[in-house]
Design an enzyme around this catalytic site. Sequence first.
Site, short mmCIF file in Angstrom:
data_model
loop_
_atom_site.label_atom_id
_atom_site.label_comp_id
_atom_site.label_asym_id
_atom_site.label_seq_id
_atom_site.Cartn_x
_atom_site.Cartn_y
_atom_site.Cartn_z
N TYR A 99 58.64 -30.72 5.03
CA TYR A 99 59.09 -31.41 3.67
C TYR A 99 60.20 -30.69 3.43
O TYR A 99 60.87 -30.31 4.12
CB TYR A 99 57.88 -31.18 2.81
CG TYR A 99 57.72 -31.82 1.50
CD1 TYR A 99 58.23 -33.41 1.21
CD2 TYR A 99 57.58 -31.22 0.63
CE1 TYR A 99 58.08 -33.76 0.11
CE2 TYR A 99 57.59 -31.53 -0.92
CZ TYR A 99 57.76 -32.97 -1.06
OH TYR A 99 57.91 -33.63 -2.52
N LYS A 171 56.93 -38.07 2.50
CA LYS A 171 56.06 -38.46 1.40
C LYS A 171 54.98 -38.88 1.59
O LYS A 171 53.87 -38.43 0.93
CB LYS A 171 56.85 -39.23 0.41
CG LYS A 171 58.23 -38.44 -0.07
CD LYS A 171 58.04 -37.51 -1.44
CE LYS A 171 59.13 -36.98 -2.06
NZ LYS A 171 58.90 -35.89 -3.04
O1 LIG Z 1 60.99 -34.33 -2.21
C1 LIG Z 1 61.12 -33.44 -3.04
O2 LIG Z 1 60.97 -32.07 -2.60
C2 LIG Z 1 61.10 -33.47 -4.49
C3 LIG Z 1 61.76 -34.46 -4.91
O3 LIG Z 1 61.28 -35.85 -4.75
C4 LIG Z 1 63.30 -34.29 -4.71
O4 LIG Z 1 63.70 -35.77 -4.52
O5 LIG Z 1 63.66 -33.48 -4.69
MG LIG Z 2 62.63 -37.21 -4.42
#
Ligand SMILES: O=C(O)C[C@H](O)C(=O)O
Ligand SMILES: [Mg+2]
Length: 568
Positions: A99, A171
């Site tokens: 992530y 996600k």
């Molecule tokens: O994806 C993430 O880490 C959080 C958020 O949705 C973003 O766009 O930064």
């Molecule tokens: Mg985002």
Amino acid sequence: MTPTVFRVALRGEELLNNPRFNKGTAFTVAERKTFGLTGRLPSKVNTLEEQCERAYLQLQARDAPIRKNSFLQSLKSQNIVLYYTILRTHLRELIPIIYTPTEAEAIADYSHLFRRSEGLYLTFPHQDSMEEDFLEQTKGKNIDLIVCSDSEAILGIGDQGVGGIGISSAKSVIYSLIGGIDPSQTLSVVLDVGTDNESLLNDELYVGWPHKRVRGEEYDKFIDKFVQLVRKFFPHSLLHFEDFGVTNANRILKRYKDAHAVFNDDIQGTGAVTLSCAMAAVGVTKTKLSDQRYIVYGAGSAGLGITRQLRDAIVATDSVSEAEANKLFYLIDKHGLIKTNTPNIRDDLLDFVRPDEEWAGVKENGAGEISLLETIKKVKPTILIGCSTHAGGFTEEVVKAMAEGCERPIIFPLSNPSKLVEVEPKNANDWTKGKALLATGSPFPPAKMPNGKDYVIAECNNALIYPGLGFGAIISKSRNMTDTMIIAGARRLASLSPALKDPDDALLPDFADAPEVNFEVAVAVAEQAVEEGSAGVSWKKEEAREKVRRHLWRPTYGEYVYDKNGMA
Ligand SMILES: O=C(O)C[C@H](O)C(=O)O
Ligand SMILES: [Mg+2]
Ligand SMILES: NC(=O)c1ccc[n+]([C@@H]2O[C@H](COP(=O)([O-])OP(=O)(O)OC[C@H]3O[C@@H](n4cnc5c(N)ncnc54)[C@H](O)[C@@H]3O)[C@@H](O)[C@H]2O)c1
């Protein structure tokens, strides 16, 4: 616990190549005989724990985070249970790999790293076959959750074309990993409407549609065609929008909000987690949300979502009128403070425009703009939130000016990935002599307080709340994701803040506890959905906890029985 029995129609090579059902060396002797695997595997039968240990050693042999990311990506396409088990076992360490921040790197280099499909690719010039393509991918599946992106504003790294599939699938993984949604009931989608990213358009290896972004009516029709397919075939699903450009993000949310359970993570998820974090911070300063003066730096999707969510919570909890609550906010974008004479103000920001007269005598630059620093000097804000993608935007002067105006400045530099943070938390802590209450969007190491103690930096990332919001909506078969459901989830998260017990502790729970935290959020959302009548189930509010608990997906191997009409 007795293992679930699966009736499986696959055999031999096909079974080993199916990531959902493959167990690799964990197939039992009996299963190997039944499914034609005895000669296809080495003789040793491993437990899931042993497989996990081996995979972790292989992972550790890769040094750079991006190489770990691609190792895990391959593992996911080989063995889903093992993939999620290794992630759960090393949650804190591996979330930043799959992530933010590492996924941003993987997305930016998507066309060069490409190995295999990771979801549904709907491409503008193929729209005539959209229904066929959609059905091909979802055949026989009971989809509860669809995550889609058109990739215009990925994290803080902008337009990434087809590579945006990476954010949809990351996600979705988080939904399963910490929200407990069965991965076989999720679908990750990229809506490839072209890209305005010149370096992608000029790259021969670019694997997306090499065309300028489609906009206007044609774009709307394409999106609508997709949304109508979702509504037709999966009427109870949750449709999650991720990383759309701000104008489309807000328009699309408004258009479909009352028709289907839709959720924009950058607007609503970010709004919710930041509300929880602000609730925790004002708990430390023993004040109320309506006692604060807020500066939001970066008025895009996140800035708008945060501002609205805080405003709505002030109205709901502190009995302040909406008009009064709006006045507590000062929004700053690329051209400085947003005030009446700012050109081209988006409609969705109109509630928060400051009157020009208020700024008479305040220093402007040559273009008549008022900077963050000048705004701070005048307003003496208590809360400063960054969602601007402007790395280093909160300079030493800015942070010190904040600290001059209040005893415990609340500062949330939320831009992702880490390299875009508005201020390194360590610096904000040093410049305020440990007084600042801090939270960031990506993970950062603890800062040192003047007394030598560690100050743990809360990770105010929407992943701490959206999986629970989504699961709560899904489990209660909600027709819509309402603002009140979101506030209920945010309140529950705030109630779990470590800072409520020790003001020097983190403002939000640790990401290692994200599964338990999201469980609580899901319960709160489902309770609220049932209470307010948004739910499509007949059970009572008191049963929500048990319903959520019973439906949580966890990575374990089932026991397989061959059935030619079984799952494939
Ligand atoms: O994806 C993430 O880490 C959080 C958020 O949705 C973003 O766009 O930064
Ligand atoms: Mg985002
Ligand atoms: N922590 C989280 O959970 C979370 C959630 C969503 C977004 N974010 C982060 O927030 C940032 C913004 O995301 P978004 O989806 O709102 O993007 P966006 O493109 O919609 O918004 C960014 C806004 O910042 C403005 N901006 C750019 N440079 C600026 C500057 N120098 N000063 C002031 N404003 C400036 C832009 O004009 C735009 O309005 C990204 O880095 C994203 O990763 C974090």
